[in-house]
Design a protein around this motif. Structure first.
Motif, mmCIF file in Angstrom:
data_model
loop_
_atom_site.group_PDB
_atom_site.id
_atom_site.type_symbol
_atom_site.label_atom_id
_atom_site.label_comp_id
_atom_site.label_asym_id
_atom_site.label_seq_id
_atom_site.Cartn_x
_atom_site.Cartn_y
_atom_site.Cartn_z
ATOM 1 N N LYS A 1 -15.109 -7.300 13.969
ATOM 2 C CA LYS A 1 -16.516 -7.702 13.997
ATOM 3 C C LYS A 1 -17.243 -7.160 15.220
ATOM 4 C CE LYS A 1 -16.241 -10.239 10.252
ATOM 5 N NZ LYS A 1 -16.936 -9.876 9.011
ATOM 6 N N SER A 2 -16.492 -6.945 16.313
ATOM 7 C CA SER A 2 -17.103 -6.471 17.546
ATOM 8 C C SER A 2 -16.273 -5.346 18.152
ATOM 9 C CB SER A 2 -17.219 -7.604 18.567
ATOM 10 O OG SER A 2 -17.560 -7.112 19.850
ATOM 11 N N PRO A 3 -16.909 -4.295 18.647
ATOM 12 C CA PRO A 3 -16.157 -3.228 19.305
ATOM 13 C C PRO A 3 -15.564 -3.656 20.640
ATOM 14 C CG PRO A 3 -18.508 -2.840 19.529
ATOM 15 C CD PRO A 3 -18.358 -3.991 18.585
ATOM 16 N N ASP A 4 -16.079 -4.740 21.200
ATOM 17 C CA ASP A 4 -15.646 -5.171 22.533
ATOM 18 C C ASP A 4 -14.183 -5.610 22.573
ATOM 19 O OD1 ASP A 4 -18.236 -4.686 23.398
ATOM 20 O OD2 ASP A 4 -18.870 -6.765 23.085
ATOM 21 N N VAL A 5 -13.636 -5.986 21.412
ATOM 22 C CA VAL A 5 -12.270 -6.530 21.394
ATOM 23 C C VAL A 5 -11.250 -5.529 20.860
ATOM 24 C CG1 VAL A 5 -13.158 -8.883 21.124
ATOM 25 C CG2 VAL A 5 -12.529 -7.563 19.093
ATOM 26 N N ARG A 6 -11.686 -4.330 20.476
ATOM 27 C CA ARG A 6 -10.770 -3.401 19.809
ATOM 28 C C ARG A 6 -9.558 -3.055 20.665
ATOM 29 N NH1 ARG A 6 -11.137 1.975 17.639
ATOM 30 N NH2 ARG A 6 -11.858 2.643 19.683
ATOM 31 N N GLU A 7 -9.777 -2.714 21.937
ATOM 32 C CA GLU A 7 -8.655 -2.335 22.784
ATOM 33 C C GLU A 7 -7.683 -3.492 22.953
ATOM 34 O OE1 GLU A 7 -7.638 -0.332 27.138
ATOM 35 O OE2 GLU A 7 -9.695 -0.913 26.668
ATOM 36 N N THR A 8 -8.204 -4.682 23.153
ATOM 37 C CA THR A 8 -7.349 -5.862 23.317
ATOM 38 C C THR A 8 -6.542 -6.124 22.056
ATOM 39 O OG1 THR A 8 -8.934 -6.837 24.861
ATOM 40 C CG2 THR A 8 -7.323 -8.321 23.863
ATOM 41 N N VAL A 9 -7.183 -6.020 20.905
ATOM 42 C CA VAL A 9 -6.487 -6.246 19.636
ATOM 43 C C VAL A 9 -5.442 -5.164 19.399
ATOM 44 C CG1 VAL A 9 -6.772 -6.389 17.138
ATOM 45 C CG2 VAL A 9 -8.417 -7.532 18.637
ATOM 46 N N PHE A 10 -5.802 -3.933 19.651
ATOM 47 C CA PHE A 10 -4.865 -2.814 19.481
ATOM 48 C C PHE A 10 -3.620 -3.042 20.336
ATOM 49 C CE2 PHE A 10 -3.094 1.291 20.577
ATOM 50 C CZ PHE A 10 -3.151 2.018 19.398
ATOM 51 N N ASN A 11 -3.817 -3.315 21.615
ATOM 52 C CA ASN A 11 -2.686 -3.518 22.520
ATOM 53 C C ASN A 11 -1.900 -4.765 22.153
ATOM 54 O OD1 ASN A 11 -3.377 -1.231 23.982
ATOM 55 N ND2 ASN A 11 -4.601 -2.358 25.477
ATOM 56 N N GLY A 12 -2.607 -5.811 21.713
ATOM 57 C CA GLY A 12 -1.934 -7.041 21.320
ATOM 58 C C GLY A 12 -1.028 -6.844 20.116
ATOM 59 N N LEU A 13 -1.477 -6.070 19.151
ATOM 60 C CA LEU A 13 -0.650 -5.801 17.979
ATOM 61 C C LEU A 13 0.544 -4.932 18.339
ATOM 62 C CD1 LEU A 13 -3.489 -5.275 15.368
ATOM 63 C CD2 LEU A 13 -1.708 -7.023 15.251
ATOM 64 N N ARG A 14 0.316 -3.924 19.161
ATOM 65 C CA ARG A 14 1.436 -3.079 19.588
ATOM 66 C C ARG A 14 2.489 -3.905 20.339
ATOM 67 N NH1 ARG A 14 0.988 2.733 20.078
ATOM 68 N NH2 ARG A 14 -0.033 3.445 18.174
ATOM 69 N N SER A 15 2.024 -4.821 21.180
ATOM 70 C CA SER A 15 2.965 -5.641 21.942
ATOM 71 C C SER A 15 3.749 -6.590 21.047
ATOM 72 C CB SER A 15 2.221 -6.440 23.016
ATOM 73 O OG SER A 15 1.437 -7.470 22.441
ATOM 74 N N ARG A 16 3.238 -6.859 19.856
ATOM 75 C CA ARG A 16 3.919 -7.723 18.890
ATOM 76 C C ARG A 16 4.729 -6.924 17.874
ATOM 77 N NH1 ARG A 16 -0.615 -10.442 20.576
ATOM 78 N NH2 ARG A 16 -0.460 -12.732 20.739
ATOM 79 N N GLY A 17 4.913 -5.638 18.141
ATOM 80 C CA GLY A 17 5.762 -4.822 17.281
ATOM 81 C C GLY A 17 5.083 -4.247 16.061
ATOM 82 N N VAL A 18 3.753 -4.255 16.043
ATOM 83 C CA VAL A 18 3.006 -3.704 14.918
ATOM 84 C C VAL A 18 2.361 -2.392 15.372
ATOM 85 C CG1 VAL A 18 1.127 -4.067 13.277
ATOM 86 C CG2 VAL A 18 2.581 -5.991 13.958
ATOM 87 N N GLY A 19 2.858 -1.277 14.821
ATOM 88 C CA GLY A 19 2.419 0.041 15.274
ATOM 89 C C GLY A 19 1.111 0.496 14.663
ATOM 90 N N VAL A 20 0.048 -0.203 15.001
ATOM 91 C CA VAL A 20 -1.275 0.179 14.506
ATOM 92 C C VAL A 20 -1.705 1.510 15.117
ATOM 93 C CG1 VAL A 20 -2.068 -2.163 14.011
ATOM 94 C CG2 VAL A 20 -2.334 -1.233 16.312
ATOM 95 N N ASN A 21 -2.736 2.107 14.507
ATOM 96 C CA ASN A 21 -3.276 3.351 15.020
ATOM 97 C C ASN A 21 -4.782 3.329 14.824
ATOM 98 O OD1 ASN A 21 -3.349 5.972 16.101
ATOM 99 N ND2 ASN A 21 -1.461 6.539 15.024
ATOM 100 N N VAL A 22 -5.459 4.384 15.242
ATOM 101 C CA VAL A 22 -6.913 4.501 15.066
ATOM 102 C C VAL A 22 -7.211 5.819 14.375
ATOM 103 C CG1 VAL A 22 -9.131 4.780 16.240
ATOM 104 C CG2 VAL A 22 -7.516 3.037 17.022
ATOM 105 N N HIS A 23 -7.958 5.757 13.289
ATOM 106 C CA HIS A 23 -8.360 6.948 12.528
ATOM 107 C C HIS A 23 -9.854 6.863 12.217
ATOM 108 C CE1 HIS A 23 -4.056 6.377 11.506
ATOM 109 N NE2 HIS A 23 -4.024 7.698 11.583
ATOM 110 N N TYR A 24 -10.689 7.715 12.863
ATOM 111 C CA TYR A 24 -10.394 8.764 13.814
ATOM 112 C C TYR A 24 -11.377 8.676 14.962
ATOM 113 C CZ TYR A 24 -7.350 11.179 10.490
ATOM 114 O OH TYR A 24 -6.336 11.510 9.639
ATOM 115 N N ILE A 25 -11.018 9.299 16.083
ATOM 116 C CA ILE A 25 -12.019 9.550 17.110
ATOM 117 C C ILE A 25 -12.971 10.595 16.536
ATOM 118 C CG2 ILE A 25 -12.425 10.362 19.461
ATOM 119 C CD1 ILE A 25 -9.464 9.658 20.041
ATOM 120 N N PRO A 26 -14.282 10.344 16.481
ATOM 121 C CA PRO A 26 -15.192 11.302 15.845
ATOM 122 C C PRO A 26 -15.053 12.699 16.445
ATOM 123 C CG PRO A 26 -16.331 9.239 16.272
ATOM 124 C CD PRO A 26 -14.991 9.131 16.951
#
Length: 384
Positions: free
Chosen positions: A304-329
């Protein structure tokens, strides 16, 4: 770590590759054309040209369509850099068309406006590279109509969309484009380890792509400038490249092709379950059009907000979920910023990028895997 994508290799795949290792040909033999023909037949195309990567296939497709200095190619900023780089390889210019905020594919409205403006100043592109992002087909009929109106050739970058359909026809059939490109990278729908393939209904385009993928060298008397001096004789008639697929890769691809429909169906079952599990989670799940059948290479969700993306990304990785981002424009990459593009040029693509995370999606995932991903996402969102 649960990866965002993973190949599925079975005994029959290994057996197919071992059979090639025990044969007379490792590079150019009978298996590569068999693979080309099998893929073309599967999707309803006339000709297939296999290459060592989808990037190579994009390059030879552009060359076959005559792209060169003084020309331009338009694509979407929401893609991997290869969709744009293929124009630079040919000495042409690149521009972008912003995305639809719901499908994340090229916006038909933005394309029409840009074509109208380009026509008014005599600066129309030669080629439009459509990208079926995440496996969801673009609005092919509408875009093809515009391309015909303005005299623009179409390449479908269907790297994500092997096995997808538009109005009950497989992507790659060529009904709405000149050339379609498939990728067989390990995280794609089926794999040849590395590899790509260009599909077309035009025999002349297919011949030119075959020439460019193999050094520009031919033994065809119809293409040579001199009479053959003997069975050994060949001529280089164009500047080509070594973009050929090996027999090993083609054998793996042939074995995998038998399971293509099953793989895509499994991805749909997993995505349907994701939709259910995420219905009460504050994220936006992918849109799937009623008149098209996504190959579902990716399952991107938007926060819902771009402000939390990095925190969510890192939080999922730390929980063993290998998320990614597609794509950097693409237009925000330093290489393209040096060519005059900047942040703010394509706001819909930039807004999407700032909020997106791709969740794991591959056929071997289990219901427990999905529950783990969604549980980790909920926990992470609760902590931000």
């Amino acid at each position: 770590m649960l990866p965002y994508g993973r190949q599925d290799i079975r005994t029959e795949d290994i057996d197919a590759v071992v059979a090639v290792l025990q044969s007379d040909f490792l590079t150019q033999g009978p298996v590569v054309p068999a693979f080309e023909g099998a893929v073309a037949k599967k999707v309803g195309a006339q000709h297939g040209v296999a290459t060592n990567s989808a990037t190579s296939a994009l390059h030879v497709a552009c060359l076959a369509l005559g792209l060169g200095p003084g020309d331009s190619l338009w694509t979407t900023p929401n893609t991997f850099v290869a969709s744009a780089n293929c124009a630079i390889y040919c000495g042409a210019k690149v521009d972008f068309v912003d995305i639809d905020p719901y499908t994340y594919n090229m916006s038909v409205v933005a394309l029409e406006q840009k074509l109208r403006s380009a026509a008014a100043c005599g600066d129309l592109p030669r080629i439009l590279v459509l990208v079926h992002f995440a496996g969801e087909p673009c609005d092919l009929e509408a875009i093809a109509s515009l391309a015909t109106q303005y005299g623009v050739r179409i390449i479908e970058d269907a790297s994500h969309a092997v096995g997808g359909k538009y109005r009950d026809h497989y992507i790659g059939s060529g009904r709405y484009s000149d050339i379609t490109i498939f990728s067989f990278h390990p995280v794609k729908i089926i794999t040849t380890a590395e590899g790509g393939l260009a599909l077309t209904g035009d025999a002349g385009l297919a011949d030119r792509m075959r020439l460019y993928r193999s050094h520009g060298v031919t033994r065809d008397p119809g293409l040579m400038e001199s009479e053959s001096a003997g069975a050994w004789y060949y001529e280089q008639v164009a500047l080509g490249f070594n973009y050929r697929m090996t027999e090993l890769q083609a054998a793996l691809g042939l074995a995998q092709l038998d399971r293509l429909d099953d793989y895509v169906a499994r991805r749909h079952a997993l995505a349907d379950r994701y939709d259910e599990l995420l219905s009460s989670v504050p994220v936006v799940t992918p849109t799937r059009g009623h008149d098209r059948y996504s190959a579902l290479h990716l399952y991107p969700v938007c926060l819902k907000s771009p402000d939390v993306r990095e925190t969510v990304f890192n939080g999922l990785r730390s929980r063993g979920v290998g998320v990614n981002v597609h794509y950097i424009p693409v237009h925000t990459q330093p290489f393209y910023q040096a060519r005059g593009f900047q942040w703010g040029d394509f706001p819909a693509a930039e807004s999407y990028y700032r909020r997106t995370i791709s969740l794991p999606l591959f056929p071997a995932m289990t219901d427990d895997d999905l529950a783990t991903v969604v549980g980790a996402l909920e926990e992470t969102l609760e902590s931000v």
